[in-house]
Design an enzyme around this catalytic site. Structure first.
Site, short mmCIF file in Angstrom:
data_model
loop_
_atom_site.label_atom_id
_atom_site.label_comp_id
_atom_site.label_asym_id
_atom_site.label_seq_id
_atom_site.Cartn_x
_atom_site.Cartn_y
_atom_site.Cartn_z
N ASP A 1 7.09 72.33 77.09
CA ASP A 1 7.26 72.41 75.30
C ASP A 1 6.00 73.23 74.26
O ASP A 1 6.32 73.58 73.49
CB ASP A 1 8.01 71.30 74.28
N ASP B 1 8.10 67.16 73.72
CA ASP B 1 6.59 65.80 74.51
C ASP B 1 6.67 66.36 75.72
O ASP B 1 6.02 65.24 76.31
CB ASP B 1 8.21 64.51 74.24
N ASP C 1 14.85 69.03 70.29
CA ASP C 1 15.90 68.72 72.07
C ASP C 1 16.79 67.47 72.11
O ASP C 1 16.03 66.63 70.45
CB ASP C 1 14.72 68.52 72.97
#
Length: 791
Positions: free
Chosen positions: A550, A546, A312
């Site tokens: 996800d 995180d 990300d």
């Protein structure tokens, strides 16, 4: 238990508000007894006794014990020396695994959050699992919401980016839901827990990912395949060899049993699995010192093998913080624009990345707003109304302006976004905000440009992965043009090849996997699709994340890495957690994985040399009228000094080479030359026995020549040489020489005269020739492999 992933919006039936003083200790205990606590089912890992038993009770250990009993029954106690090696291996493996367990537990304790709960009218601190349904918890800025709750008093804002991907904080007040996995960014709230433990949203998301099968370690898959093959062949061959010697050659039990035991222990790679476990356990301890929590041992290996890294933007390339990049007023002086922005900023107290960045360049005014519309991920804007009847609105241009978003302004905003800026528009309206919306815009005052703060070592880290042949894919929920511009700032290859996932079907997204580097506006389900598509194309994929959203992608990836600042649910499913949330730590994890895989591959070839030549000799002896050329204690001497001791030194040294080829293929190709050399020497020794030389003399010749070939194989494994490897090889050579010269009777070795020494030299030369010839053929085959594949 409800496993749906729908975000709760209504209170459950029979819900009752808890009194302001909170539950009593007795009420909390009763709920705990009913299973209404906040414990989440998770793998606790091995206990101390499980670790001890798993190292002690193994198939090979049990087989070794059985062989030792057989030797004891025929009085061959000296040949039982190999049990000392078995005991040492077991002890070392247990100690190292317990040490790794201690490191993991210590890091987990350091990483555990605390909860503030009201019990019996008093605020107290407890562990998250000690919370129960209907508890009143106190949440302050920086606290993580540990279970799904309903706000009952106070006010503030929550960062739900780990759930929704939206980076703006959402205002929370009485009656609003607070979901597990979100963080409080400002204010103080008292909330009543509604869905706890396995019923919480984060736990349901974790359960939904359990159906995704975790990829297996390539190293352990190959090792287990090898061990199964050896186990299937070992016992039948041993039984056949014993029956042949006892009933066809009429050898006495005192000869047949030690000979059979020697053949069987030669086929057992007794320290190989232990070597892998120790190498990985040492890696866990080393990475623990570098603030990396390893929750699955083989996560170290899978990251080292990855050829695609999905990450990300926020928390990896960027710090998650924003900085003002410029103010662009429209048809007004900059000072006047700043004054309007100061009015807007003065109306809000929450600490968010956007507002904090704007406060750095504009001092908020003291004017009090008569009403505010807090930011929400649905509206993507916030507004403040003042006593003069004016309302100021700040947010994403498309959401603030709607149909008034004219092409000229759109082109201007898109141009800034393409340069890497996050674009917000400040607009003015007449009238007052409502609880759900702002009045229509009358005038655009200007644009506020924000820029993500790049992590200090992000460029160097991405360059490292590029140099190592790892392709990086940036997957983000933000505008793909903004993400692309950030990728350009850190010089990521392919930064200009981006895709907007919100406008793509699953099929189009799959087709863009190989072509594009940057993916914007990606949903959690699309993240998982991207990972699975890349894996389906033959890539080994590592994924960083995180947030709760996800989790499916983390579970689908070959290697999953969580950031310490993220949700507990994401950290629970990840194989590795970066405790300092620093992306720059990942190269160290890669290097540790390379050390493990490359060194284990190198050392494992030593073990398989003995296994291969023992298998070859056993099969030959079933066909030829000869006795096995080794005693068990002689194989203990050879394996200890040419395999066991050096393999542990080699497995723990530094190794930064890229991982090449499949583990089993590499190991077999490295082991075959040495096995060929020893087999030839042993066959020549058996031939001398047929010519009338004594069995003790032929056994001595076989042992000394096998030891010499083993030392040569060790020298090849130590190549390229360094001071440590030179010292290791010289030390093992010296110990073998001293054992042969001064401890010969202990190992059933007899003295050699000059003709016998010349014969030994011939055997060793023949074995070296076989070793060199096999190495030449294998290297020639390897050189021809690329051309064959290209054809």
């Amino acid at each position: 238990m409800d496993d749906s992933l729908k975000i709760p919006s209504a209170l459950p039936e029979n819900f009752r508000y808890t009194r302001p003083a909170g539950l009593t200790a007795r009420e909390a205990e009763d709920r705990r007894g009913e299973g209404l606590d906040n414990r989440v089912k998770a793998d606790p890992g091995k206990s101390v006794w499980q670790i001890v038993l798993s190292n002690l009770i193994t198939p090979f250990n049990l087989l070794n014990i059985a062989l030792a009993v057989c030797l004891a029954l025929v009085g061959s106690f000296r040949n039982m020396l190999f049990m000392g090696v078995v005991f040492s291996n077991t002890l070392i493996g247990t100690v190292q695994e317990l040490r790794a367990r201690h490191t993991i537990r210590k890091l987990q304790v350091l990483n555990a959050p605390e909860a503030h709960v009201l019990r019996d009218g008093q605020e107290m601190i407890c562990r998250p699992e000690e919370l129960v349904q209907d508890d009143l918890v106190i949440l302050r800025a920086g606290d993580q919401v540990l279970a799904d709750a309903i706000a009952v008093s106070g006010g503030g804002a929550a960062d739900e980016s780990l759930l929704t991907g939206e980076s703006e904080a959402v205002r929370k007040q009485d009656g609003d839901w607070l979901l597990s996995g979100s963080f409080i960014t400002e204010g103080r709230l008292t909330a009543q827990l509604v869905h706890v433990g396995d019923s919480s949203y984060a736990a349901r998301m974790t359960r939904s990912a359990r159906a995704i099968k975790r990829p297996k370690s390539a190293l352990m898959t190959d090792l287990n395949r090898l061990i199964r093959l050896i186990s299937m062949l070992l016992v039948p061959l041993g039984i056949l060899l014993f029956l042949k010697q006892r009933y066809l050659q009429h050898a006495p039990l005192t000869d047949a049993v030690p000979s059979t035991v020697a053949a069987m222990i030669g086929m057992i790679p007794e320290g190989l699995l232990l070597l892998v476990s120790i190498a990985l356990a040492v890696g866990v301890v080393k990475l623990g010192r570098r603030n990396t929590l390893v929750q699955e041992l083989y996560g170290i290996e899978t990251l080292a093998r990855a050829d695609v890294l999905c990450l990300d933007k926020t928390g990896t390339i960027t710090t998650g913080e924003m900085a003002a990049d410029g103010l662009i007023p429209f048809e007004m002086e900059e000072e006047a624009f700043r004054a309007q922005l100061a009015r807007f900023l003065g109306a809000f107290d929450e600490q968010t990345g956007t507002l904090d960045a704007l406060r750095e360049c504009v001092q908020p005014s003291d004017e009090t707003a008569v009403a505010v519309l807090p930011f929400s991920s649905a509206r993507k804007k916030s507004a403040a109304s003042f006593a003069d009847g004016k309302t100021l609105i700040l947010g994403a241009p498309a959401f603030v302006l709607g149909e008034q978003y004219d092409p000229v302004l759109r082109a201007c905003a898109e141009d800034y976004a393409a340069r890497g800026s996050r674009v917000l528009v400040l607009a003015q309206a007449e009238g007052c905000v409502t609880q759900t919306d702002a009045p229509p815009v009358e005038r655009v005052l200007g644009l506020c440009l924000l820029r993500d703060c790049i992590r200090e070592h992000a460029e160097e880290t991405l360059m490292y992965f590029r140099q190592q042949g790892v392709r990086v894919k940036v997957i983000s929920g933000d505008d793909p043009r903004t993400v692309s511009a950030i990728a350009r700032r850190v010089k990521l290859d392919g930064w200009d090849s981006w895709a907007d996932a919100s406008a793509m079907t699953d099929q189009e997204l799959a087709e863009a996997c190989e072509r594009c580097t940057v993916f914007g506006r990606v949903t959690p389900e699309q993240k998982k699709t991207l990972v699975e598509t890349l894996k389906g194309s033959g890539h080994s994929v590592a994924m960083t994340g995180d947030g709760v959203n996800d989790i499916p992608a983390l579970k689908a990836a070959d290697c999953s890495i969580a950031m310490a600042g993220g949700s507990d649910a994401a950290k629970r499913v990840a194989q590795l957690t970066l405790m300092d949330a620093d992306f720059a730590s990942m190269p160290q994890v890669v290097l540790e994985g390379r050390r493990v895989v490359n060194n284990v591959t190198r050392a494992a070839s030593l073990f398989l040399v003995k296994t291969l030549y023992s298998f070859a000799l056993t099969v030959l002896l079933l066909l030829l009228p000869a006795e096995y050329p080794f005693q068990p204690i002689q194989l203990t001497l050879i394996s200890s000094l040419t395999i066991g001791i050096p393999s542990f030194f080699l497995a723990l040294e530094s190794n930064r080479e890229r991982i090449r080829g499949r583990f089993l293929d590499e190991v077999m190709l490295r082991a075959i030359p040495g096995a060929a050399g020893v087999t030839l020497c042993a066959v020549l020794s058996m031939l001398m026995a047929q010519l009338g030389w004594s069995q003790e003399l032929c056994s001595t010749l076989a042992t000394l020549s096998a030891g010499s070939i083993g030392l040569m194989v060790l020298l090849f494994c130590c190549w390229p040489l360094n001071p440590m490897r030179i010292a290791l090889w010289l030390g093992m050579t010296a110990l073998f020489t001293l054992a042969a010269m001064y401890a010969g009777p202990v190992f059933f070795l007899v003295s050699l005269n000059v003709p016998q020494l010349i014969t030994l030299g011939f055997f060793v030369a023949a074995g070296m020739g076989a070793l060199g010839g096999a190495r030449y053929l294998i290297q020639r085959r390897r050189r021809a492999e690329p051309a064959r594949k290209a054809a």
